[in-house]
Design a protein around this motif. Sequence first.
Motif, PDB file in Angstrom:
ATOM      1  N   HIS A  63       0.843  -1.201   0.000  1.00 58.05           N
ATOM      2  CA  HIS A  63       0.000   0.000   0.000  1.00 58.05           C
ATOM      3  C   HIS A  63       0.881   1.256   0.000  1.00 58.05           C
ATOM      4  CE1 HIS A  63      -3.623  -2.299   0.568  1.00 58.05           C
ATOM      5  NE2 HIS A  63      -3.206  -2.810   1.717  1.00 58.05           N
ATOM      6  N   THR A  94       1.544  -6.497  -0.825  1.00 62.04           N
ATOM      7  CA  THR A  94       0.259  -5.995  -0.318  1.00 62.04           C
ATOM      8  C   THR A  94      -0.695  -7.143   0.020  1.00 62.04           C
ATOM      9  OG1 THR A  94       0.471  -3.943  -1.589  1.00 62.04           O
ATOM     10  CG2 THR A  94      -1.734  -4.549  -0.827  1.00 62.04           C
ATOM     11  N   ASP A  95      -0.833  -8.105  -0.884  1.00 63.28           N
ATOM     12  CA  ASP A  95      -1.746  -9.224  -0.628  1.00 63.28           C
ATOM     13  C   ASP A  95      -1.260 -10.077   0.543  1.00 63.28           C
ATOM     14  OD1 ASP A  95      -3.378  -8.428  -2.676  1.00 63.28           O
ATOM     15  OD2 ASP A  95      -2.620  -9.875  -4.134  1.00 63.28           O
ATOM     16  N   GLU A  98      -2.194  -8.230   3.685  1.00 63.59           N
ATOM     17  CA  GLU A  98      -3.628  -8.313   3.933  1.00 63.59           C
ATOM     18  C   GLU A  98      -4.037  -9.705   4.405  1.00 63.59           C
ATOM     19  OE1 GLU A  98      -5.834  -5.984   4.054  1.00 63.59           O
ATOM     20  OE2 GLU A  98      -4.452  -4.380   3.450  1.00 63.59           O
ATOM     21  N   SER A  99      -3.394 -10.728   3.858  1.00 66.73           N
ATOM     22  CA  SER A  99      -3.714 -12.106   4.278  1.00 66.73           C
ATOM     23  C   SER A  99      -3.347 -12.330   5.739  1.00 66.73           C
ATOM     24  CB  SER A  99      -2.965 -13.110   3.397  1.00 66.73           C
ATOM     25  OG  SER A  99      -3.419 -13.049   2.062  1.00 66.73           O
ATOM     26  N   ILE A 101      -3.220 -10.018   8.090  1.00 68.18           N
ATOM     27  CA  ILE A 101      -4.176  -9.271   8.909  1.00 68.18           C
ATOM     28  C   ILE A 101      -5.447 -10.091   9.139  1.00 68.18           C
ATOM     29  CG2 ILE A 101      -5.705  -7.267   8.953  1.00 68.18           C
ATOM     30  CD1 ILE A 101      -3.545  -5.688   7.524  1.00 68.18           C
ATOM     31  N   LYS A 102      -5.902 -10.788   8.084  1.00 68.55           N
ATOM     32  CA  LYS A 102      -7.118 -11.599   8.192  1.00 68.55           C
ATOM     33  C   LYS A 102      -6.908 -12.817   9.087  1.00 68.55           C
ATOM     34  CE  LYS A 102      -8.837 -10.306   3.605  1.00 68.55           C
ATOM     35  NZ  LYS A 102      -9.110 -10.772   2.223  1.00 68.55           N
ATOM     36  N   ARG A 121       4.823  -4.804   8.650  1.00 62.94           N
ATOM     37  CA  ARG A 121       5.276  -4.536   7.273  1.00 62.94           C
ATOM     38  C   ARG A 121       6.789  -4.710   7.170  1.00 62.94           C
ATOM     39  NH1 ARG A 121       1.937   0.026   4.237  1.00 62.94           N
ATOM     40  NH2 ARG A 121       0.006   0.043   5.395  1.00 62.94           N
TER      41      ARG A 121
END
Length: 267
Positions: A63, A94-95, A98-99, A101-102, A121
Amino acid sequence: MKNKNFQVEAVTNHIVMWLKEYATQAKVNGYVIGISGGIDSAVTSTLCAMTGLPLLCVEMPIHQEVSQVTRAKEHISFLKAKFNNVQSVEADLTDTFESLIKAVPSSQSEYLLNLTLANTRARIRMTTLYYFAGINRSLVAGTGNKVEDFGVGFFTKYGDGGVDLSPIADLMKSEVRQIGEYLQIPSSIIIAKPTDGLFGDDRSDEDQLGASYDELEIAMLAHEQGAKTDDFTGREKEVFEIYSRLNRINQHKINPIPICIIPTSLL
């Protein structure tokens, strides 16, 4: 702030030879480095390229703010135009970020969540750099300067602090800039406000620290000479207090990892 006694050419040559000798003795092919679009990574990567050994420059956007990406690409183009031993790769994380975080729980504290995600990060990027270092039989070159690494501890433990060696960690930020000017690093990078790029926006290091690197350098030198808060007034006192607080609370990053030594009588 500029060190007039700083021997730019001699220091540059010293670091380049040190890098070359270290890699030769370690029996590795060369170096891997993350390119952020900032002056520290720009100078360090150029010094690595000057060894003549293979250098892989890695872009790792998560991001990322557009200007940071633009400067990173500009610097890589600069390196490739000057050195034939430089290659580059982009790993868009980025992906991956995000993965993760989920997969983990959130936090009720927005401040702690944002800070933890920023450090996350940096740690994802560290893992990525070591992946590329592994498949290329290379070492990860760190980009921290003296104020960041040993003054205020402005880095992520096992993130950008997780490296094999630190070529510019004995240089103040102003000295890194002087080398950057000597190496003719793109001016857009030299004049850009320093940022860790960990929050997905354009906030600067100064925004986070509360003081500029020039101010912190003065405070660091005074601290090393035994100065106390009462020795200063006004803005100088404010900056000295900022430096002293960060230096104190970040000793867990600045000092080596403590080891619990077992008494011989218990062994």
